[in-house]
Design a protein around this motif. Structure first.
Motif, PDB file in Angstrom:
ATOM      1  N   PHE A  64      10.591  10.841  40.778  1.00 12.57           N
ATOM      2  CA  PHE A  64      11.139  10.209  39.584  1.00 12.57           C
ATOM      3  C   PHE A  64       9.954   9.087  39.381  1.00 12.57           C
ATOM      4  O   PHE A  64       9.868   8.974  37.953  1.00 12.57           O
ATOM      5  CB  PHE A  64      12.466   9.180  40.065  1.00 12.57           C
ATOM      6  N   PRO A  65       9.360   8.298  40.290  1.00 13.42           N
ATOM      7  CA  PRO A  65       8.257   7.272  39.738  1.00 13.42           C
ATOM      8  C   PRO A  65       7.051   7.995  39.097  1.00 13.42           C
ATOM      9  O   PRO A  65       6.490   7.582  38.128  1.00 13.42           O
ATOM     10  CB  PRO A  65       7.664   6.885  40.974  1.00 13.42           C
ATOM     11  N   GLY A  66       6.783   9.568  39.278  1.00 19.66           N
ATOM     12  CA  GLY A  66       5.908  10.236  38.800  1.00 19.66           C
ATOM     13  C   GLY A  66       6.159  10.290  37.295  1.00 19.66           C
ATOM     14  O   GLY A  66       5.190  10.640  36.518  1.00 19.66           O
ATOM     15  N   ILE A  67       7.219  10.566  36.923  1.00 18.47           N
ATOM     16  CA  ILE A  67       7.837  10.541  35.541  1.00 18.47           C
ATOM     17  C   ILE A  67       7.364   9.276  34.862  1.00 18.47           C
ATOM     18  O   ILE A  67       6.600   9.292  33.961  1.00 18.47           O
ATOM     19  CB  ILE A  67       9.301  10.926  35.454  1.00 18.47           C
ATOM     20  N   LEU A  68       7.866   8.249  35.366  1.00 19.81           N
ATOM     21  CA  LEU A  68       7.641   7.118  34.560  1.00 19.81           C
ATOM     22  C   LEU A  68       6.144   6.623  34.423  1.00 19.81           C
ATOM     23  O   LEU A  68       5.339   6.522  33.588  1.00 19.81           O
ATOM     24  CB  LEU A  68       8.309   5.845  35.293  1.00 19.81           C
TER      25      LEU A  68
END
Length: 93
Positions: free
Chosen positions: A78-82
């Motif tokens: 998920f942090p990779g998306i942001l």
């Protein structure tokens, strides 16, 4: 002759998963210096962070669409998306 893969106990597997999740989050948090450079006018290449964000989005969707959720996989991606999208957007000039 096939080589037998060593079997690990559940605690070891969970520990490896947690370590992998932490390292993935750190990998995407490491985009922060590039985001800062982009905002200061020292633009980086936008392709890699965009591809990383798309890759992470696919993994997050995979987790969300499965009946049995794999939350470490979600947390790892998920942090990779942001951060991937933030790096991509700030690298456009």
């Amino acid at each position: 002759m096939k080589k037998k893969i060593r079997s690990f106990d559940n605690k070891t597997v969970l520990t490896i998963g947690r370590i992998g999740s932490v390292l993935s989050v750190l990998m995407y948090v490491s985009y922060i210096p590039q985001i800062m450079n982009n905002l200061q006018g020292n633009y980086g290449n936008p392709i890699q962070p965009l591809v990383a964000a798309i890759n992470c989005l696919i993994w997050v969707l995979y987790v969300l669409l499965r009946e049995k959720k794999d939350w470490p996989l979600f947390v790892a991606n998920f942090p990779g998306i942001l951060f991937g999208l933030a790096t991509f957007i700030t690298s456009l000039h």
